[in-house]
Design a protein around this motif. Structure first.
Motif, PDB file in Angstrom:
ATOM      1  N   THR A 197     -15.140  50.789  10.340  1.00  0.00           N
ATOM      2  CA  THR A 197     -16.386  50.249   9.562  1.00  0.00           C
ATOM      3  C   THR A 197     -16.992  49.929   9.795  1.00  0.00           C
ATOM      4  OG1 THR A 197     -14.351  49.590   8.086  1.00  0.00           O
ATOM      5  CG2 THR A 197     -16.437  48.650   7.098  1.00  0.00           C
ATOM      6  N   VAL A 198     -17.213  48.857  10.896  1.00  0.00           N
ATOM      7  CA  VAL A 198     -18.613  48.253  11.731  1.00  0.00           C
ATOM      8  C   VAL A 198     -18.179  48.483  13.014  1.00  0.00           C
ATOM      9  CG1 VAL A 198     -17.274  45.850  10.868  1.00  0.00           C
ATOM     10  CG2 VAL A 198     -20.311  46.309  11.646  1.00  0.00           C
ATOM     11  N   GLU A 199     -19.527  48.916  13.689  1.00  0.00           N
ATOM     12  CA  GLU A 199     -19.582  49.140  15.140  1.00  0.00           C
ATOM     13  C   GLU A 199     -19.239  46.996  15.265  1.00  0.00           C
ATOM     14  OE1 GLU A 199     -22.150  51.205  17.574  1.00  0.00           O
ATOM     15  OE2 GLU A 199     -21.515  49.351  19.789  1.00  0.00           O
ATOM     16  N   ILE A 200     -18.478  46.358  16.069  1.00  0.00           N
ATOM     17  CA  ILE A 200     -18.506  44.952  16.407  1.00  0.00           C
ATOM     18  C   ILE A 200     -18.320  44.386  17.617  1.00  0.00           C
ATOM     19  CG2 ILE A 200     -17.002  42.601  16.318  1.00  0.00           C
ATOM     20  CD1 ILE A 200     -15.455  44.703  14.018  1.00  0.00           C
ATOM     21  N   ILE A 201     -19.935  44.300  18.142  1.00  0.00           N
ATOM     22  CA  ILE A 201     -20.128  43.881  19.277  1.00  0.00           C
ATOM     23  C   ILE A 201     -19.354  41.522  19.597  1.00  0.00           C
ATOM     24  CG2 ILE A 201     -22.566  43.149  20.671  1.00  0.00           C
ATOM     25  CD1 ILE A 201     -23.533  45.384  19.755  1.00  0.00           C
ATOM     26  N   ASP A 202     -18.826  41.718  20.936  1.00  0.00           N
ATOM     27  CA  ASP A 202     -18.720  40.786  21.204  1.00  0.00           C
ATOM     28  C   ASP A 202     -19.173  39.953  22.642  1.00  0.00           C
ATOM     29  OD1 ASP A 202     -16.833  42.551  22.598  1.00  0.00           O
ATOM     30  OD2 ASP A 202     -15.683  40.974  22.484  1.00  0.00           O
ATOM     31  N   ILE A 203     -19.488  38.664  22.118  1.00  0.00           N
ATOM     32  CA  ILE A 203     -20.228  37.745  23.358  1.00  0.00           C
ATOM     33  C   ILE A 203     -19.653  36.928  23.533  1.00  0.00           C
ATOM     34  CG2 ILE A 203     -22.114  36.639  23.847  1.00  0.00           C
ATOM     35  CD1 ILE A 203     -23.689  38.332  22.066  1.00  0.00           C
ATOM     36  N   SER A 204     -18.811  36.696  24.343  1.00  0.00           N
ATOM     37  CA  SER A 204     -17.890  36.043  25.161  1.00  0.00           C
ATOM     38  C   SER A 204     -18.646  34.825  25.881  1.00  0.00           C
ATOM     39  CB  SER A 204     -16.813  36.550  25.292  1.00  0.00           C
ATOM     40  OG  SER A 204     -16.140  36.982  24.769  1.00  0.00           O
ATOM     41  N   ALA A 205     -19.089  33.616  25.908  1.00  0.00           N
ATOM     42  CA  ALA A 205     -19.716  32.706  26.289  1.00  0.00           C
ATOM     43  C   ALA A 205     -19.238  32.429  27.416  1.00  0.00           C
ATOM     44  CB  ALA A 205     -21.163  31.757  25.736  1.00  0.00           C
ATOM     45  N   TYR A 206     -19.943  32.103  28.827  1.00  0.00           N
ATOM     46  CA  TYR A 206     -19.134  30.757  29.862  1.00  0.00           C
ATOM     47  C   TYR A 206     -18.059  31.191  30.305  1.00  0.00           C
ATOM     48  CZ  TYR A 206     -22.622  28.484  27.261  1.00  0.00           C
ATOM     49  OH  TYR A 206     -24.211  27.327  26.662  1.00  0.00           O
ATOM     50  N   LEU A 207     -17.338  32.677  30.485  1.00  0.00           N
ATOM     51  CA  LEU A 207     -16.277  33.825  30.999  1.00  0.00           C
ATOM     52  C   LEU A 207     -17.093  33.560  31.948  1.00  0.00           C
ATOM     53  CD1 LEU A 207     -13.849  33.087  30.048  1.00  0.00           C
ATOM     54  CD2 LEU A 207     -14.468  35.686  28.832  1.00  0.00           C
ATOM     55  N   GLU A 208     -18.239  34.353  32.070  1.00  0.00           N
ATOM     56  CA  GLU A 208     -18.227  35.068  33.501  1.00  0.00           C
ATOM     57  C   GLU A 208     -20.047  34.082  34.066  1.00  0.00           C
ATOM     58  OE1 GLU A 208     -18.536  38.967  33.311  1.00  0.00           O
ATOM     59  OE2 GLU A 208     -16.453  38.650  32.547  1.00  0.00           O
ATOM     60  N   ASN A 209     -20.118  34.764  35.020  1.00  0.00           N
ATOM     61  CA  ASN A 209     -21.372  33.583  35.597  1.00  0.00           C
ATOM     62  C   ASN A 209     -23.068  34.464  35.355  1.00  0.00           C
ATOM     63  OD1 ASN A 209     -22.772  31.395  37.650  1.00  0.00           O
ATOM     64  ND2 ASN A 209     -22.444  33.080  39.199  1.00  0.00           N
ATOM     65  N   VAL A 210     -22.870  35.298  34.077  1.00  0.00           N
ATOM     66  CA  VAL A 210     -23.954  34.642  33.531  1.00  0.00           C
ATOM     67  C   VAL A 210     -23.981  34.090  31.946  1.00  0.00           C
ATOM     68  CG1 VAL A 210     -25.423  36.901  32.341  1.00  0.00           C
ATOM     69  CG2 VAL A 210     -22.607  37.557  34.155  1.00  0.00           C
ATOM     70  N   SER A 211     -25.832  33.596  32.272  1.00  0.00           N
ATOM     71  CA  SER A 211     -26.249  32.896  31.438  1.00  0.00           C
ATOM     72  C   SER A 211     -26.069  33.714  30.022  1.00  0.00           C
ATOM     73  CB  SER A 211     -27.391  32.696  31.649  1.00  0.00           C
ATOM     74  OG  SER A 211     -28.391  33.928  30.973  1.00  0.00           O
ATOM     75  N   VAL A 212     -25.706  32.510  29.146  1.00  0.00           N
ATOM     76  CA  VAL A 212     -25.691  33.346  27.803  1.00  0.00           C
ATOM     77  C   VAL A 212     -26.925  33.378  26.882  1.00  0.00           C
ATOM     78  CG1 VAL A 212     -25.980  30.779  26.463  1.00  0.00           C
ATOM     79  CG2 VAL A 212     -25.287  32.673  25.353  1.00  0.00           C
ATOM     80  N   ASP A 213     -27.878  33.553  27.609  1.00  0.00           N
ATOM     81  CA  ASP A 213     -29.151  33.891  26.945  1.00  0.00           C
ATOM     82  C   ASP A 213     -29.780  35.429  27.574  1.00  0.00           C
ATOM     83  OD1 ASP A 213     -30.613  31.750  25.529  1.00  0.00           O
ATOM     84  OD2 ASP A 213     -30.748  30.813  27.644  1.00  0.00           O
ATOM     85  N   LYS A 214     -28.779  35.240  28.909  1.00  0.00           N
ATOM     86  CA  LYS A 214     -28.735  37.372  29.595  1.00  0.00           C
ATOM     87  C   LYS A 214     -27.921  37.974  28.762  1.00  0.00           C
ATOM     88  CE  LYS A 214     -28.769  39.575  33.161  1.00  0.00           C
ATOM     89  NZ  LYS A 214     -28.218  40.144  34.481  1.00  0.00           N
ATOM     90  N   GLN A 215     -26.926  37.450  28.063  1.00  0.00           N
ATOM     91  CA  GLN A 215     -26.041  38.636  27.627  1.00  0.00           C
ATOM     92  C   GLN A 215     -26.544  38.175  26.117  1.00  0.00           C
ATOM     93  OE1 GLN A 215     -22.418  34.879  27.899  1.00  0.00           O
ATOM     94  NE2 GLN A 215     -21.257  36.725  28.537  1.00  0.00           N
ATOM     95  N   ILE A 216     -27.396  37.741  25.090  1.00  0.00           N
ATOM     96  CA  ILE A 216     -27.406  37.855  23.533  1.00  0.00           C
ATOM     97  C   ILE A 216     -28.883  38.563  24.096  1.00  0.00           C
ATOM     98  CG2 ILE A 216     -29.261  36.641  22.164  1.00  0.00           C
ATOM     99  CD1 ILE A 216     -27.462  34.009  22.772  1.00  0.00           C
TER     100      ILE A 216
END
Lengths: 139, 139
Positions: B27-46
């Motif tokens: 139905t829809v493509e879901i892009i999931d963002i899991s913050a603070y799980l790896e050593n990457v800033s949430v800003d960079k992930q977003i």
């Protein structure tokens, strides 16, 4: 440690467990039930989990959607255990109940109040920011 | 296929994705963002995720809790993209928006209405059954 049950179609329950354990470490033991993921009936999964509880203790169960089969399966157990069954779960209701769990039961009016609070946390953030900006303009 | 973003502290976003794909396949493509799980800033992930969207298209973003840092990070992007930011996510709001996504944008009044509906799905099932039983007794 007090236990709560989170149950869903597939892995949402595990997601709630993972995030709640990150936000509130060592606060509550979360037992997650992921239905229809393996070749085991949801009824069997539930009965196994409920066997860890006594018939008298207050058991909080959080499910994904009110009309879903996972929720229906818990409705069938309401008379056998002291279950508080909450559906349409979001992270806010989990946080508020988990932080209040203790030796005493949480009374039903508190549960009702926390559900109203959690519902008000489903927010259209664009609108909220616009109204905050209007408020600031008024000052 | 239309895309939506689900973002959370740790793995809740992935749980929503997994369950929504089971309930509404293809139905829809879901892009999931899991913050603070790896050593990457949430800003960079977003920023990486948002680079898949144009500045004009309507982007639905669902976050875990309104006061959380993941939600705050998206608030900082509201002026750069056409983001509809909804927090306090439960499965009901995801299902209702996912089923309505199409070529046309979803208008803001519809979003407001669906949020109210999703909030009313956070249900204290024990109470709901008791009131249904009372209704039946009245008949």
């Amino acid at each position: 440690m007090k236990k709560i049950i989170v149950a869903s179609h597939h892995k949402l329950a595990n997601g709630f467990k993972n995030t709640l354990e990150y936000i509130l470490p060592n606060t509550v033991e979360i037992i997650d039930i992921s239905a229809y993921l393996e070749n085991v009936s949801v009824d069997k999964q539930i009965d196994e989990v409920l066997s860890n509880f006594t018939k008298e203790e207050q058991i909080f169960v959080f499910t994904d959607i009110p009309g879903g089969s996972v929720n229906q399966a818990f409705i069938r157990r309401l008379n056998d255990y002291n279950i508080e069954l909450i559906s349409g779960t979001n992270l806010s209701i989990l946080i508020s109940i988990a932080t209040q769990l203790g030796e005493k039961n949480i009374d039903k009016d508190t549960i009702r109040e926390e559900i109203i609070n959690a519902a008000s946390e489903i927010v259209y953030v664009n609108d909220k920011l616009a109204s905050q900006s209007l408020d600031e303009d008024d000052e």
